[in-house]
Design a protein around this motif. Sequence first.
Motif, short mmCIF file in Angstrom:
data_model
loop_
_atom_site.label_atom_id
_atom_site.label_comp_id
_atom_site.label_asym_id
_atom_site.label_seq_id
_atom_site.Cartn_x
_atom_site.Cartn_y
_atom_site.Cartn_z
N THR A 183 0.83 -1.21 0.00
CA THR A 183 0.00 0.00 0.00
C THR A 183 0.87 1.26 0.00
O THR A 183 0.52 2.26 -0.64
CB THR A 183 -0.95 0.00 1.20
OG1 THR A 183 -1.85 -1.12 1.07
CG2 THR A 183 -1.78 1.28 1.24
N LEU A 202 1.83 1.78 -3.53
CA LEU A 202 0.71 2.36 -4.28
C LEU A 202 0.61 3.86 -4.03
O LEU A 202 0.44 4.65 -4.96
CB LEU A 202 -0.58 1.65 -3.89
CG LEU A 202 -1.87 2.13 -4.54
CD1 LEU A 202 -2.78 0.96 -4.87
CD2 LEU A 202 -2.62 3.09 -3.62
N ILE A 225 -6.81 6.29 -8.64
CA ILE A 225 -6.54 5.31 -7.59
C ILE A 225 -7.85 4.89 -6.94
O ILE A 225 -8.67 5.72 -6.58
CB ILE A 225 -5.56 5.88 -6.55
CG1 ILE A 225 -5.31 4.89 -5.41
CG2 ILE A 225 -6.04 7.22 -6.01
CD1 ILE A 225 -4.18 5.29 -4.48
N LEU A 259 -4.71 2.62 -10.40
CA LEU A 259 -4.13 1.82 -9.32
C LEU A 259 -5.25 1.24 -8.47
O LEU A 259 -6.15 1.96 -8.04
CB LEU A 259 -3.22 2.69 -8.45
CG LEU A 259 -2.11 3.48 -9.17
CD1 LEU A 259 -1.37 4.37 -8.19
CD2 LEU A 259 -1.14 2.53 -9.87
N ASP A 280 -6.22 -0.93 -5.06
CA ASP A 280 -5.74 -1.41 -3.77
C ASP A 280 -6.65 -2.54 -3.28
O ASP A 280 -7.77 -2.29 -2.84
CB ASP A 280 -5.74 -0.25 -2.77
CG ASP A 280 -5.15 -0.64 -1.42
OD1 ASP A 280 -4.53 -1.72 -1.34
OD2 ASP A 280 -5.31 0.12 -0.46
N ILE A 285 -2.78 -4.02 -6.45
CA ILE A 285 -2.06 -4.41 -5.25
C ILE A 285 -2.86 -5.52 -4.57
O ILE A 285 -4.06 -5.36 -4.30
CB ILE A 285 -1.92 -3.22 -4.28
CG1 ILE A 285 -1.27 -2.02 -4.98
CG2 ILE A 285 -1.18 -3.62 -3.02
CD1 ILE A 285 0.15 -2.24 -5.41
#
Length: 239
Positions: A42, A45, A79, A157, A159, A187
Amino acid sequence: MPGIRLDAASYAVTGREILSNLSFTLTERRIAVIGRNGSGKTTLLRLMAGLIAPSSGTVQVEGMDPARDRKAMLDRLGILFQNPDHQIIFPTVGEELAFGLKQQGRTSDEAAGLVSDLLARHGRTHWEKAPVQTLSHGQRHFLCLLAILAMQPATILLDEPFAGFDMPTIARMSRMFDALPQRLIAITHAPHTAANADRVLWLEAGRIRADGRPGDVLPQFEAEMARMGAVDADTDLAL
């Protein structure tokens, strides 16, 4: 320069190094960053997103520093956080979707028209005036994704994009992600979600342990996680 480039990038907090001397360039269409909890995923990221700046080294997105030029990132990088409540700031769906568009320079009327079109394409016209608090967790997560897609960034991105969702929701989200033209960097700690990536990076204790095709990296990762599972695997994380 296309893609995301890290050159000897490190990140430390109060003298403790969380990411150490990372150097790579990400240009593939589908990329996964795997690692166990506490490995620095994280933080990586956030570094790529420009939410934090490296303690040393450099990070570039399409040739620009994301931490210094946040406005330039609006149409280059989006994100999607694991928890939508960390991302949503407006009371209604329409307001939330319009915010990023206005940040890109759209007028209120232009943003309203684009929001209506976006919701119509996804069969959710009835969401526009809805209070965000009436949406379920999965619906709020989807709203955050729509807010990103409205801005049309080149890279998104993700997460832990499937954490906490049931199987039907995961299937729907997977189909949507597969159809997106953007570069996706996910991720995750779950190797099965990285199986279809073009490239996998294994992050361990803030360093790249392996980098390559899923068929090469994932068996190594799973074997090491199985080995750690037979011992006290988490004792080193507090050091």
